[in-house]
Design a protein around this motif. Sequence first.
Motif, PDB file in Angstrom:
ATOM      1  N   LEU A 245      -1.923  44.977  61.382  1.00 24.06           N
ATOM      2  CA  LEU A 245      -1.100  44.117  62.248  1.00 24.06           C
ATOM      3  C   LEU A 245      -0.008  44.941  62.922  1.00 24.06           C
ATOM      4  O   LEU A 245       0.177  44.879  64.131  1.00 24.06           O
ATOM      5  N   HIS A 287      -5.257  35.267  57.366  1.00 23.71           N
ATOM      6  CA  HIS A 287      -4.685  36.320  58.224  1.00 23.71           C
ATOM      7  C   HIS A 287      -5.040  36.053  59.689  1.00 23.71           C
ATOM      8  O   HIS A 287      -5.743  36.850  60.316  1.00 23.71           O
ATOM      9  N   ASP A 289      -3.516  36.285  62.404  1.00 24.14           N
ATOM     10  CA  ASP A 289      -3.073  37.227  63.438  1.00 24.14           C
ATOM     11  C   ASP A 289      -3.825  38.545  63.384  1.00 24.14           C
ATOM     12  O   ASP A 289      -3.760  39.348  64.317  1.00 24.14           O
ATOM     13  N   ASN A 290      -4.521  38.774  62.259  1.00 24.19           N
ATOM     14  CA  ASN A 290      -5.338  39.976  62.193  1.00 24.19           C
ATOM     15  C   ASN A 290      -6.648  39.750  62.928  1.00 24.19           C
ATOM     16  O   ASN A 290      -7.132  38.624  62.991  1.00 24.19           O
ATOM     17  N   ARG A 291      -7.196  40.830  63.485  1.00 25.01           N
ATOM     18  CA  ARG A 291      -8.497  40.713  64.145  1.00 25.01           C
ATOM     19  C   ARG A 291      -9.532  41.458  63.319  1.00 25.01           C
ATOM     20  O   ARG A 291      -9.223  42.529  62.778  1.00 25.01           O
ATOM     21  N   ASN A 314     -10.676  35.254  65.957  1.00 22.09           N
ATOM     22  CA  ASN A 314     -10.216  36.593  65.553  1.00 22.09           C
ATOM     23  C   ASN A 314     -11.311  37.336  64.785  1.00 22.09           C
ATOM     24  O   ASN A 314     -11.056  38.351  64.137  1.00 22.09           O
TER      25      ASN A 314
END
Length: 410
Positions: A245, A287, A289-291, A314
């Motif tokens: 991130l 998570h 916001d994590n890709r 994501n």
Amino acid sequence: MNADILSTVEQELSAVPFIDIHTHLFMPSLGRLGLWGIDELVTYHYLEAELFRSSDVTPEAYWDLPKREKADLIWRTLFLENAPVSEATRGVVAVLKAFGLPTNSPDLREARAFFTAQELKAHIRRVFELAGVSEVVMTNDPLDPDEAPLWTESVERDPQFHPVLRLDRILNKWSSHWQILRSQGYAVDEGAAGRSAAEVRRFLEGWFERMRPVYMAVSLPDTFAYPEESVRGRLLADSVLPACLAFGVPLSVMIGVRYLVNPRLRLAGDAVGRADLLALEHLCVRHPDNRFLVSVLSRENQHELCVYARKFNNLMPFGCWWFLNNPSIVEEMTKQRLEMLGTSFIPQHSDARVLEQVIYKWRNTRRTLAPILADKYRLLCEDGRAITREEIRRDITRLFRGNFEKLCLT
Ligand code: FIX
Ligand code: ZN
């Protein structure tokens, strides 16, 4: 099949240079790590697995042979005494043909002379041209004793080779590797307790600065679970995902390996197992916001992966990995993905371990995908909407460049 659509798709597949998002190739400045040439092509672990089915040689006797004798044995057994009809053996034939070399010689002398005469950098450019790839993504291990020391400040970069930080030793083999981090001054311990997670984070920061990876990656067993009260579970949640991130890079998870089910075969000894993809669901939910770049090894997991990709934007499915990289399965997977995800996925990667393998792996991918893509466009026309060459080129560019560039290069 409307011949025009098929030939247009074939032309556009050839015209668009692909980005090969996962390989085990190395840029020239990493020297002897990079494998190329006929002896490496013929002793590829896929062919070693096939050798032991068609020869009475024991693995132990085989490993004692010098490289050339290994290659000679495989050539004789799989290419002369038997027709090279498997995907991996046909691949070697296709590479020899691509360089105008004989494909059924009684020995490898002429091929060896040809490859020995090549100048590496010029050869790499020619191989990439023949394969129709503009750049490849490497697999770089910060704990590999041969590779790590080569990543000095002054290592010569190559725009056609993107680095990736591979974390298998940290996440899957902590018990035999935490001491290396400790010896490098990181306050970690066997249980990855206390400050270990923060220290692993610091280790990743150091390597991010040094290597500038386009993503971080790890392969995971079929038993992978998340969240999990384990060293891997903790380091993923507290070190790796926060680091991804902070650095703005995706994490690639490649799930479904049964490691060394037959250790006598070494690299050829791994197998596949169906995974419980609930772990993937939890990764995406916990998570957001994590890709995640995701490849799963089991054929039985492919439909679930497509469904999860429809639930989590994501999550980017990629490739027909390893034992899936066979036309009959690539066809099935790609049709399913187009039907469920449109062009919002990355169809393939080569996983090349030897430079020239990109030639046949990408030729096979183009050959398999052309009729599949053309058929989707034919159905679209039948349903009442025409398709243009520009739109076909745009879709192919998205599938083999755009989706990756957006995720990792912008
Ligand atoms: O984990 C991986 O990156 C796998 O691709 C390799 O470990 C595997 O040995 C391979 O070469 C698959 O094609
Ligand atoms: Zn790989």
